[in-house]
Design a protein around this motif. Structure first.
Motif, short mmCIF file in Angstrom:
data_model
loop_
_atom_site.label_atom_id
_atom_site.label_comp_id
_atom_site.label_asym_id
_atom_site.label_seq_id
_atom_site.Cartn_x
_atom_site.Cartn_y
_atom_site.Cartn_z
N ALA A 151 0.83 -1.20 0.00
CA ALA A 151 0.00 0.00 0.00
C ALA A 151 0.87 1.25 0.00
O ALA A 151 0.55 2.24 -0.68
CB ALA A 151 -0.94 -0.01 1.21
N ALA A 152 1.97 1.23 0.74
CA ALA A 152 2.89 2.38 0.76
C ALA A 152 3.50 2.60 -0.63
O ALA A 152 3.61 3.74 -1.10
CB ALA A 152 3.99 2.16 1.80
N MET A 175 1.36 11.25 5.86
CA MET A 175 1.27 10.55 7.14
C MET A 175 0.86 9.09 6.92
O MET A 175 1.34 8.20 7.62
CB MET A 175 0.28 11.25 8.07
CG MET A 175 0.83 12.54 8.64
SD MET A 175 -0.34 13.41 9.72
CE MET A 175 -0.72 12.18 10.94
N ALA A 176 0.01 8.86 5.93
CA ALA A 176 -0.41 7.48 5.63
C ALA A 176 0.78 6.65 5.19
O ALA A 176 0.97 5.52 5.65
CB ALA A 176 -1.50 7.48 4.57
N PHE A 177 1.61 7.19 4.31
CA PHE A 177 2.81 6.49 3.84
C PHE A 177 3.72 6.15 5.02
O PHE A 177 4.16 5.01 5.18
CB PHE A 177 3.55 7.36 2.81
CG PHE A 177 4.84 6.77 2.32
CD1 PHE A 177 4.85 5.85 1.29
CD2 PHE A 177 6.05 7.14 2.88
CE1 PHE A 177 6.03 5.30 0.83
CE2 PHE A 177 7.24 6.60 2.43
CZ PHE A 177 7.24 5.68 1.40
N GLU A 178 3.99 7.13 5.86
CA GLU A 178 4.85 6.92 7.03
C GLU A 178 4.26 5.88 7.99
O GLU A 178 4.98 5.04 8.51
CB GLU A 178 5.09 8.25 7.76
CG GLU A 178 5.92 9.25 6.98
CD GLU A 178 7.36 8.83 6.79
OE1 GLU A 178 7.88 7.99 7.56
OE2 GLU A 178 7.99 9.34 5.85
#
Length: 189
Positions: A151-152, A175-178
């Motif tokens: 997903a990242a 923030m979602a990636f992290e």
């Protein structure tokens, strides 16, 4: 300890072109090469020795060299599936250490080799890094890579695809990636 060297690259990326196109809602083939390039770029950004994760995603073979013998030799990655220990002796002969003379172990810092008390450290000469450990590291096949990492990668690919003209210095991870990569990062190891 020297910098590890990639011997055999993964045969597949963690995310397929079809998965990326589905994520991007692209139903034409004109951008396939571009999207494939973005998948590769996102994977390189995360994967291997220089990647943000500090680990391998899809199985790959690495070699780590050492200047001298120690009872314990630490490997640079977790998720190690096979190991071969060897050295170049004083006569420039390539020698493989028998697997019954060492054990591959794991702790909170990752995998390491512990030599048995029966192992006698051979002389490898002072002028070379003759000790080498070849090993496979990674979660396995692309299908074995945790979905959070996939997903990242998809988020990263989406950002590159939508913001093609943005310079690399303008890229700011979301923030979602992290949050997606955080559980898998090896920080300070």
């Amino acid at each position: 300890m020297h910098r590890p060297v990639l011997i055999t690259s993964p045969t597949e990326t963690p995310v397929t072109l079809a998965e990326a196109k589905g994520h991007l809602r692209v139903d034409f083939d004109d951008d396939d090469s571009l999207i494939s390039g973005y998948i590769s770029a996102a994977t390189v950004h995360l994967d291997g020795y220089a990647g943000l994760l500090g680990r391998c995603m899809v199985s790959q073979t690495w070699e780590q060299k050492y200047d001298r013998w120690r009872r314990v030799l630490r490997l640079p990655f977790p998720d190690v599936s096979s190991v071969e220990v060897g050295y170049t002796d004083e006569d420039d002969e390539e020698i493989t250490v028998s697997t019954d003379l060492y054990t591959v172990l794991q702790d909170q810092r990752g995998h390491y080799i512990r030599f048995s008390d029966r192992f006698s450290s051979p002389n490898v000469g002072p002028d070379r890094a003759g000790i080498r450990i070849s090993f496979n590291a990674g979660f396995g096949a692309a299908a074995d890579v945790p979905w959070s990492l996939k997903a990242a990668i998809l988020l990263f690919v989406g950002s590159l695809y939508v913001n093609r003209e943005t310079s690399a210095s303008d890229f700011k991870p979301t923030m979602a990636f992290e949050a997606l990569i955080a559980p898998h990062r090896r920080v300070g190891v």
